[in-house]
Write a protein that holds these residues in place. Structure first.
Motif, short mmCIF file in Angstrom:
data_model
loop_
_atom_site.label_atom_id
_atom_site.label_comp_id
_atom_site.label_asym_id
_atom_site.label_seq_id
_atom_site.Cartn_x
_atom_site.Cartn_y
_atom_site.Cartn_z
N MET A 163 2.45 3.41 -5.73
CA MET A 163 2.44 2.83 -4.33
C MET A 163 3.75 3.02 -3.78
O MET A 163 4.19 3.00 -2.71
CB MET A 163 1.84 1.55 -4.30
N ARG A 164 4.86 3.30 -4.63
CA ARG A 164 6.29 3.35 -4.13
C ARG A 164 6.60 4.90 -3.40
O ARG A 164 7.53 4.96 -2.82
CB ARG A 164 7.12 3.46 -5.32
N GLU A 165 5.39 5.89 -3.71
CA GLU A 165 5.79 7.40 -3.36
C GLU A 165 4.95 7.48 -1.94
O GLU A 165 3.88 6.90 -1.66
CB GLU A 165 5.19 8.10 -4.34
N ASN A 166 5.46 8.10 -1.10
CA ASN A 166 4.68 8.83 0.01
C ASN A 166 3.22 9.12 -0.44
O ASN A 166 3.27 10.06 -1.40
CB ASN A 166 5.39 9.73 1.00
N CYS A 167 2.18 9.22 0.55
CA CYS A 167 0.85 9.94 0.45
C CYS A 167 0.98 11.31 0.76
O CYS A 167 1.61 11.37 1.71
CB CYS A 167 -0.46 9.09 0.76
N ASP A 168 0.01 12.04 0.52
CA ASP A 168 0.00 13.29 1.05
C ASP A 168 -0.62 13.49 2.36
O ASP A 168 -0.49 14.32 3.28
CB ASP A 168 -0.68 14.39 -0.14
N GLU A 169 -1.42 12.38 2.61
CA GLU A 169 -2.14 12.71 3.86
C GLU A 169 -1.92 11.29 4.76
O GLU A 169 -1.22 10.40 4.19
CB GLU A 169 -3.77 12.44 3.67
N LYS A 170 -2.45 11.09 5.81
CA LYS A 170 -2.12 9.98 6.70
C LYS A 170 -3.40 9.39 7.01
O LYS A 170 -4.36 9.93 6.98
CB LYS A 170 -1.66 10.56 8.12
N TYR A 171 -2.99 7.78 7.17
CA TYR A 171 -4.47 7.09 7.11
C TYR A 171 -4.36 6.13 8.50
O TYR A 171 -3.37 6.07 8.96
CB TYR A 171 -4.37 6.19 6.20
N ASP A 172 -5.57 5.94 9.00
CA ASP A 172 -5.57 5.18 10.21
C ASP A 172 -5.30 3.69 9.83
O ASP A 172 -5.16 2.73 10.86
CB ASP A 172 -7.08 5.31 10.93
N ALA A 173 -5.62 3.27 8.72
CA ALA A 173 -5.18 1.85 8.17
C ALA A 173 -4.97 2.07 6.74
O ALA A 173 -5.47 2.90 5.92
CB ALA A 173 -6.67 1.07 8.49
N ILE A 174 -4.14 1.19 6.07
CA ILE A 174 -3.73 1.01 4.80
C ILE A 174 -3.99 -0.51 4.45
O ILE A 174 -3.25 -1.33 5.24
CB ILE A 174 -2.34 1.37 4.71
N PHE A 175 -4.66 -0.73 3.41
CA PHE A 175 -4.78 -2.02 3.16
C PHE A 175 -4.35 -2.28 1.62
O PHE A 175 -4.46 -1.62 0.76
CB PHE A 175 -6.39 -2.43 2.88
N ASN A 176 -3.39 -3.39 1.48
CA ASN A 176 -3.04 -3.73 0.30
C ASN A 176 -3.00 -5.14 -0.04
O ASN A 176 -2.73 -6.10 0.83
CB ASN A 176 -1.34 -3.68 0.33
N ILE A 215 4.18 3.11 2.72
CA ILE A 215 3.19 2.56 3.77
C ILE A 215 3.23 3.05 5.09
O ILE A 215 2.50 3.75 5.77
CB ILE A 215 3.01 1.12 3.52
N HIS A 216 4.63 2.77 5.58
CA HIS A 216 4.76 3.28 6.93
C HIS A 216 4.75 4.71 7.12
O HIS A 216 4.21 5.14 8.29
CB HIS A 216 6.16 2.57 7.25
N ASN A 217 5.48 5.42 6.06
CA ASN A 217 5.45 6.93 6.36
C ASN A 217 3.93 7.45 6.13
O ASN A 217 3.80 8.74 6.47
CB ASN A 217 6.20 7.47 5.26
N SER A 218 2.95 6.77 5.56
CA SER A 218 1.38 7.26 5.39
C SER A 218 0.47 7.00 6.49
O SER A 218 -0.49 7.26 6.16
CB SER A 218 1.22 6.95 3.96
N LEU A 219 1.03 6.23 7.33
CA LEU A 219 0.14 5.74 8.54
C LEU A 219 0.11 7.11 9.56
O LEU A 219 1.05 7.61 9.76
CB LEU A 219 0.61 4.58 9.20
N THR A 220 -0.88 7.04 10.35
CA THR A 220 -1.17 7.86 11.41
C THR A 220 -0.25 7.30 12.57
O THR A 220 0.15 6.20 12.40
CB THR A 220 -2.62 7.91 11.85
N GLU A 221 0.26 8.02 13.62
CA GLU A 221 0.83 7.39 14.89
C GLU A 221 0.05 6.07 15.36
O GLU A 221 1.00 5.32 15.74
CB GLU A 221 0.83 8.49 15.83
N THR A 222 -1.14 6.02 15.32
CA THR A 222 -1.96 4.99 15.83
C THR A 222 -2.35 3.98 14.73
O THR A 222 -3.23 2.94 14.99
CB THR A 222 -3.00 5.42 16.77
#
Length: 247
Positions: A102-115, A136-143
């Motif tokens: 979870m400390r690493e950026n994801c390869d894709e972007k998500y509309d919502a991330i739940f922890n 987490i911030h870097n793995s979110l879509t713009e919206t």
């Protein structure tokens, strides 16, 4: 022969979460309560039907599976290979699982991330908490929106049960809880098949002010704060949870 994890080790969660015993001890967690939270969150965030959701630290995937049943395209990630292997049995074209830190950026972007369910604050270094928030911030879509559902540390410390024995599947889990040096410790000892086992869970007692400071540093905008799974107002001394919605 005993198996002992060292509470000073920064990888206690890797060894404990990867055991069958972890899942035995916590198998009776309240699914109804968990589903209530996810229903309320998805409605509050007004997620579109085809939203892509990341379940961060998904364990065996019970929350990811439920979110997928609501129609969302869900990816569950966890550091535990055993958990991901088991979760993957439920995978489909809109439900995916993979091993990921979870400390690493994801390869894709998500509309919502739940922890969810206090799956944060395990690390030795504060820098790792900040790194996780940035990932987490870097793995979110713009919206997109992110949610961290954490314990309310003040409430937990005030209501800490020092000792208890919990019997599950014929195993007596002896549990001791303490608060020390900014961490809540849970020492778990038990015997099974002639072997003694001992593990220590350790979670940083992070407060809202700690999260606010880290989020500011990470360039994150904290949108809302709730105190329970019905998304009611957060009260520092009364609320059981600290639920933060940010982007």
């Amino acid at each position: 022969m005993s198996e002992i994890t060292n509470s000073n080790s920064n990888d206690w969660f890797e060894s404990w979460f990867d055991t069958d015993y972890y899942h035995i001890l916590y198998k009776e967690r309240n699914d109804e309560e968990a589903q209530l939270l996810m229903d309320n969150l998805t409605q509050y965030l007004n997620l579109p039907e085809e939203a892509r959701i990341l379940d961060l630290a998904c364990g065996k995937g019970r929350h990811a599976i439920y979110l997928n049943s609501l129609g969302y395209d869900v990816t569950g990630i966890d550091l535990s290979e055993n958990s991901i292997t088991e979760a993957s049995a439920a995978a489909n074209d809109k439900l995916h699982f993979k091993v990921h830190d979870m400390r690493e950026n994801c390869d894709e972007k998500y509309d919502a991330i739940f922890n969810l369910f206090t799956s944060f604050g395990y690390f030795d270094e504060d820098a790792d908490n900040l790194k996780t928030l940035k990932a987490i911030h870097n793995s979110l879509t713009e919206t997109g929106f992110a949610v961290i559902d954490f314990m309310n540390a003040d409430y937990v410390i005030e209501n800490l049960v020092p000792e208890e024995i919990k019997t599950v599947d014929g195993i007596d889990f002896h549990i001791k809880r303490t608060y020390k040096d900014g961490y809540i410790f849970k020492e778990i000892s038990f015997e099974d098949k002639g072997k003694k086992h001992q593990y220590t869970e350790r979670v940083q007692a992070l407060r809202l002010a700690d999260f606010e400071k880290m989020m500011e540093e990470a360039g994150i905008y904290l949108l809302d704060i709730f105190g329970d799974y019905k998304l009611r107002k957060f009260f520092k001394t009364q609320s059981e949870r600290l639920i933060m919605i940010f982007k």
